[in-house]
Design an enzyme around this catalytic site. Structure first.
Site, PDB file in Angstrom:
ATOM      1  N   ASP A 114     -10.894   2.731   9.387  1.00 47.94           N
ATOM      2  CA  ASP A 114     -12.170   2.203   8.884  1.00 47.94           C
ATOM      3  C   ASP A 114     -12.890   3.226   8.003  1.00 47.94           C
ATOM      4  O   ASP A 114     -12.733   4.428   8.186  1.00 47.94           O
ATOM      5  CB  ASP A 114     -13.057   1.808  10.078  1.00 47.94           C
ATOM      6  CG  ASP A 114     -14.221   0.930   9.657  1.00 47.94           C
ATOM      7  OD1 ASP A 114     -14.102   0.209   8.641  1.00 47.94           O
ATOM      8  OD2 ASP A 114     -15.253   0.967  10.347  1.00 47.94           O
ATOM      9  N   HIS A 163     -10.194   1.283  -0.872  1.00 46.88           N
ATOM     10  CA  HIS A 163      -8.993   0.699  -0.272  1.00 46.88           C
ATOM     11  C   HIS A 163      -7.729   1.353  -0.842  1.00 46.88           C
ATOM     12  O   HIS A 163      -6.757   1.590  -0.137  1.00 46.88           O
ATOM     13  CB  HIS A 163      -8.951  -0.812  -0.496  1.00 46.88           C
ATOM     14  CG  HIS A 163     -10.069  -1.537   0.208  1.00 46.88           C
ATOM     15  ND1 HIS A 163     -10.410  -1.266   1.511  1.00 46.88           N
ATOM     16  CD2 HIS A 163     -10.927  -2.505  -0.205  1.00 46.88           C
ATOM     17  CE1 HIS A 163     -11.431  -2.047   1.875  1.00 46.88           C
ATOM     18  NE2 HIS A 163     -11.764  -2.803   0.846  1.00 46.88           N
ATOM     19  N   LEU A 170      10.672   6.048  14.139  1.00 44.66           N
ATOM     20  CA  LEU A 170       9.251   5.740  14.351  1.00 44.66           C
ATOM     21  C   LEU A 170       9.062   4.248  14.112  1.00 44.66           C
ATOM     22  O   LEU A 170       9.555   3.715  13.110  1.00 44.66           O
ATOM     23  CB  LEU A 170       8.389   6.541  13.351  1.00 44.66           C
ATOM     24  CG  LEU A 170       6.922   6.136  13.201  1.00 44.66           C
ATOM     25  CD1 LEU A 170       6.139   6.464  14.476  1.00 44.66           C
ATOM     26  CD2 LEU A 170       6.265   6.874  12.017  1.00 44.66           C
TER      27      LEU A 170
HETATM   28  C1  IPE Z   1     -12.009  -3.150  11.540  1.00 44.92           C
HETATM   29  O1  IPE Z   1     -12.918  -2.707  10.594  1.00 44.92           O
HETATM   30  C2  IPE Z   1     -10.835  -3.774  10.851  1.00 44.92           C
HETATM   31  C3  IPE Z   1      -9.975  -2.858  10.124  1.00 44.92           C
HETATM   32  C4  IPE Z   1     -10.113  -1.570  10.035  1.00 44.92           C
HETATM   33  C5  IPE Z   1      -8.855  -3.472   9.475  1.00 44.92           C
HETATM   34  P1  IPE Z   1     -14.145  -3.602  10.135  1.00 44.92           P
HETATM   35  O2  IPE Z   1     -14.861  -2.833   9.098  1.00 44.92           O
HETATM   36  O3  IPE Z   1     -13.663  -4.955   9.751  1.00 44.92           O
HETATM   37  O4  IPE Z   1     -14.980  -3.739  11.475  1.00 44.92           O
HETATM   38  P2  IPE Z   1     -16.547  -3.900  11.698  1.00 44.92           P
HETATM   39  O5  IPE Z   1     -17.003  -5.040  10.823  1.00 44.92           O
HETATM   40  O6  IPE Z   1     -17.193  -2.624  11.318  1.00 44.92           O
HETATM   41  O7  IPE Z   1     -16.682  -4.173  13.167  1.00 44.92           O
HETATM   42  C1  IPE Z   2     -11.451  -0.570   6.372  1.00 38.97           C
HETATM   43  O1  IPE Z   2     -12.500  -0.133   5.554  1.00 38.97           O
HETATM   44  C2  IPE Z   2     -10.491  -1.458   5.642  1.00 38.97           C
HETATM   45  C3  IPE Z   2     -10.583  -2.889   5.983  1.00 38.97           C
HETATM   46  C4  IPE Z   2     -11.308  -3.382   6.963  1.00 38.97           C
HETATM   47  C5  IPE Z   2      -9.811  -3.812   5.177  1.00 38.97           C
HETATM   48  P1  IPE Z   2     -13.776  -1.011   5.273  1.00 38.97           P
HETATM   49  O2  IPE Z   2     -13.514  -1.882   4.101  1.00 38.97           O
HETATM   50  O3  IPE Z   2     -14.203  -1.735   6.496  1.00 38.97           O
HETATM   51  O4  IPE Z   2     -14.834   0.102   4.890  1.00 38.97           O
HETATM   52  P2  IPE Z   2     -16.338   0.230   5.401  1.00 38.97           P
HETATM   53  O5  IPE Z   2     -16.300   0.147   6.892  1.00 38.97           O
HETATM   54  O6  IPE Z   2     -17.085  -0.905   4.790  1.00 38.97           O
HETATM   55  O7  IPE Z   2     -16.782   1.558   4.917  1.00 38.97           O
HETATM   56 MG    MG Z   3     -15.402  -1.270   8.054  1.00 41.90          MG
END
Ligand code: IPE
Ligand code: IPE
Ligand code: MG
Length: 222
Positions: free
Chosen positions: A12, A29, A123
């Site tokens: 995240d 991303h 792995l």
């Molecule tokens: C969790 O992150 C999902 C992934 C890392 C793929 P999110 O950004 O979607 O989760 P929330 O919204 O902070 O709970």
């Molecule tokens: C995690 O990063 C990737 C996905 C959930 C696809 P985020 O896109 O949730 O990034 P933040 O949490 O908004 O910084």
């Molecule tokens: Mg996120």
């Protein structure tokens, strides 16, 4: 040092990393995909046997259409460019989640990659795509028709041991619908590092932290 056999990661913080740099979320991303590659290599080096990565949740479909389609294109690109090298490195790749929701071309590439790497055992990398823990549990309950001895066989993670360590980057202290069943006794590790800036040294720090924990599984020491 006690190395976890199975590490799960909630990757995240891509969006916030990009925002802090004045870039669009999509740039985060892209950078995140590079981190993923680096951490897979690091996991193999550390002797980790299973690595389960949360890449796209069931709820991530609710993001703006533009971001979703960027993520799907990035996934397409990763499947086209990374699988050969993973295979060469003895990595077995599996996708966990509701793959029916993914486009047919992506599903086909996933199947190809899973077939190609099926015999690898250096792995095992599981990638959560359109993955939701609640959905997975409901699916398995339905499939097992009340036979609780069969329940785990219908989870996406059948044949894969439960995670020993779960890492979440990006500072949030929540599970966000990841591996709800499997993490019953998993050690949790939260770091403020955003996924694109998380590196091999951070990964090793998490493993070190794990290695000094005492796991009791509900039992008691004499
Ligand atoms: C969790 O992150 C999902 C992934 C890392 C793929 P999110 O950004 O979607 O989760 P929330 O919204 O902070 O709970
Ligand atoms: C995690 O990063 C990737 C996905 C959930 C696809 P985020 O896109 O949730 O990034 P933040 O949490 O908004 O910084
Ligand atoms: Mg996120």
């Amino acid at each position: 040092m006690k190395t976890p056999q199975h590490i799960a990661i909630i990757m995240d913080g891509n969006g916030r990393w990009a925002k802090a740099k004045g870039l669009p979320r999509t740039a985060g991303h892209k950078a995140g995909a590079d981190t993923t590659k680096e951490i897979i290599t690091a996991a193999k080096k550390q002797g980790v046997k299973y690595l389960t990565l949360y890449a796209f949740s069931s709820e991530n479909w609710l993001r703006p259409e533009k971001e979703v389609s960027f993520l799907m294109d990035l996934l397409r690109l990763q499947l086209k460019t990374q699988v050969k090298e993973l295979h060469k490195n003895g990595v077995r790749l599996r996708i966990i989640g509701d793959r029916e929701k993914l486009n047919k071309d992506i599903r086909d590439d996933i199947e190809k990659a899973e077939k190609l790497t099926a015999e690898n055992d250096e792995l095992c990398v599981q990638v959560g795509l359109s993955y939701g823990g609640r959905q997975e549990i409901l699916h398995a309950v339905e499939k097992s028709k009340g036979d609780t001895t069969q329940f785990e066989k219908y989870l996406y993670t059948r044949e894969i041991p439960d995670p020993d360590l779960l890492i979440r980057t990006g500072g949030e202290k929540r599970i966000s619908n990841f591996l709800l069943w499997q993490i019953a006794y998993t050690e949790l590790y939260f770091t403020d590092k955003l996924w694109p800036e998380f590196d091999e040294a951070d990964f090793e720090t998490a493993i070190k932290d794990f290695s000094i924990r005492e796991r009791r599984f509900g039992g008691a020491k004499e």
